[in-house]
Design a protein around this motif. Structure first.
Motif, mmCIF file in Angstrom:
data_model
loop_
_atom_site.group_PDB
_atom_site.id
_atom_site.type_symbol
_atom_site.label_atom_id
_atom_site.label_comp_id
_atom_site.label_asym_id
_atom_site.label_seq_id
_atom_site.Cartn_x
_atom_site.Cartn_y
_atom_site.Cartn_z
ATOM 1 N N ASP A 71 4.610 -12.291 16.891
ATOM 2 C CA ASP A 71 5.257 -13.327 17.433
ATOM 3 C C ASP A 71 5.286 -14.487 18.021
ATOM 4 N N PRO A 72 6.128 -15.699 17.989
ATOM 5 C CA PRO A 72 5.886 -16.746 19.131
ATOM 6 C C PRO A 72 5.079 -16.811 20.438
ATOM 7 N N GLU A 73 5.414 -15.306 21.287
ATOM 8 C CA GLU A 73 5.188 -15.393 22.416
ATOM 9 C C GLU A 73 3.391 -15.392 22.185
ATOM 10 N N TYR A 74 3.218 -14.643 21.688
ATOM 11 C CA TYR A 74 1.255 -14.850 21.539
ATOM 12 C C TYR A 74 0.994 -15.500 20.376
ATOM 13 N N THR A 75 1.283 -16.426 19.186
ATOM 14 C CA THR A 75 0.726 -17.254 18.796
ATOM 15 C C THR A 75 0.964 -18.233 19.702
ATOM 16 N N MET A 76 1.908 -18.893 20.309
ATOM 17 C CA MET A 76 2.325 -20.128 20.235
ATOM 18 C C MET A 76 1.585 -20.040 22.274
ATOM 19 N N SER A 77 1.463 -19.464 22.480
ATOM 20 C CA SER A 77 0.788 -19.545 23.823
ATOM 21 C C SER A 77 -1.115 -19.963 23.457
ATOM 22 N N ARG A 78 -1.526 -18.964 22.151
ATOM 23 C CA ARG A 78 -2.962 -19.953 22.254
ATOM 24 C C ARG A 78 -3.253 -20.963 21.470
ATOM 25 N N VAL A 79 -2.087 -20.884 20.665
ATOM 26 C CA VAL A 79 -2.235 -22.847 20.231
ATOM 27 C C VAL A 79 -1.721 -23.789 21.356
#
Lengths: 299, 299
Positions: free
Chosen positions: A34-42
């Motif tokens: 989901d965006p929360e997981y992926t985008m925080s790492r990005v």
């Protein structure tokens, strides 16, 4: 000068810091959840560097219209959490740098044109044949865009004589993607494409469908060169089959020497391999920076 | 300021003097015979006026590559005397004005975009369905060109169920032009298209083939609007049939409101009627003049 690039795919995001010659200084792969997981790492990845700008090449559909209220969004994807996701705004707010934005295949086209199999030309068509089929086109150094970005994978090839596989596209059933993508090959032949022997009849049929697609592209947009990438195109035996069938189909009608005489240099594999997309993202970052500078000049 | 325009067709040349708003001050039609006959009359016509520049929209195939030795030539036509004919050079030497050069359908696209059915947009696709089938595309106010100009009439539609007409294209037999041009309709149904009643099944089949073509164009180049002209498209009953079939074929996949909601404004007849081409020639003349002026500035 450090530039940032994101190749956002359905299974993983590739993040890189590099320059506009395609040199990569640092790279990280992040799973697409989901965006929360992926985008925080990005965002965390890029915060380690002092980048001047960012290029984003994303799975879609995406909104590329600068004057649209949803410019820079992933729009109607079935992927959980990503529909109506403001990709560009999120990144610009997190990193305070200008961001360029385009589709994944447009990114690969930019990469192959600048540093790869179409280097030295002013345009090319990049088609990926993998989980889906999509293509991006550059003419006179500009990405083609219209009421939406191209969706070249959904054209309708004529059915190969005797092929009664029903096709898997949820919209069009037996369009090109429904017949010739990786998942279509698997559904048709009962095992992954990579496990089919090189002389399997599947490849004759596949080459016919892909050559038909290339015929339409040549007749409609007349690309300067056609670069074919994606998982299915790792079957190298396809290239000579596709070239031969394309010339049969055109029947000598297109007299341009690129097509009639030098087809081996016209329909080619990517020179950047799986790095075409991330290279394109870095090129796009550079363009975003140049654009911002020219804005300032006239402001 | 007077501009000159030539719409060079296979049966006649239309020559006009006018302005870049599409206003025509003088016009003459000259029969297309051999170059000696036709061109001497064309040149005589323009010598009566003090034109600043000339726009030429020609039947083809033509060479549009500025850096080619045969730029401005009609190239491989079977038309007696016109193969390898240096159209642009002949006119520039006779009239001592700069000349712009493009295909007949590109000219019609320029005309409809500037003053016609696509006015206000930054691009459109113009398709003519008549003696042949051809199309020109403008995106971001630029004509699309590649290794050659588009030849969109030769794509391969899927055969309409039960239609076993063999097609008349000497290259591809049953390509779009071979199935759906005016001469194809006549060969198929035994009388000119204009004499077939509006409820004849020929039109159902014709609408299917043309809608398939439009589907490919939408998926591949995503035009801002599609203008359909030429003799066959004077059958106005075709428009609603084509629009309906195009939406059926796309099956909701293209969500752009232009296609999904406003199809009646998306697939339209020319607003300039038979004057699209000559209007485009005048626009092209204006562009040639502007280009020459900007050359001077930097010389």
């Amino acid at each position: 000068m450090y530039l940032g690039g994101i190749e956002a795919g359905g299974t993983k995001f590739v993040c890189a810091v590099g320059d506009d010659q395609g040199t990569v200084f640092a790279k990280e792969k992040i799973e697409t959840r989901d965006p929360e997981y992926t985008m925080s790492r990005v965002i965390s990845f890029f915060k380690n560097f002092k980048i001047e700008s960012l290029g984003i090449c994303s799975f879609g559909p995406v909104d590329l219209h600068r004057d649209s209220a949803t410019y820079g969004y992933i729009t109607s994807t079935p992927k959980a959490g990503w529909a109506n996701y403001p990709f560009v705004r999120t990144m610009e707010e997190a990193l305070h740098v200008p961001a360029g934005f385009t589709t994944d295949v447009n990114g690969a086209a930019l990469g192959e044109l600048a540093c790869g199999a179409a280097k030295g030309l002013d345009g090319c068509l990049y088609i990926t044949v993998g989980t889906g089929i999509g293509a991006g086109l550059i003419t006179e150094n500009r990405l083609l865009n219209g009421v939406t970005h191209p969706e070249m994978g959904h054209i309708l090839p004529r059915r190969y004589r005797g092929d009664d596989f029903e096709g898997i596209c949820p919209y069009h059933r037996d369009c090109l993607e429904g017949l010739a993508s990786g998942p279509a090959l698997k559904a048709h032949w009962g095992r992954p494409a990579a496990e089919l022997p090189a002389n399997h009849e599947a490849w004759t049929i596949e080459a016919d469908y892909l050559a038909q697609a290339l015929m339409q592209y040549v007749l409609i947009v007349s690309p300067k060169r056609i670069v074919m990438g994606g998982g299915v195109m790792k079957q190298k035996q396809l290239f000579p089959m596709i070239r031969r069938r394309l010339q049969e189909l055109l029947a000598g009608y297109i007299v341009a020497p690129e097509v009639k005489e030098n087809i081996n240099d016209y329909v080619v594999p990517p020179a950047l391999g799986d790095n075409a997309g991330i290279t394109g993202a870095l090129i796009l970052a550079r363009q975003a920076l140049d654009e911002k500078k020219s804005d300032k000049k006239y402001a």
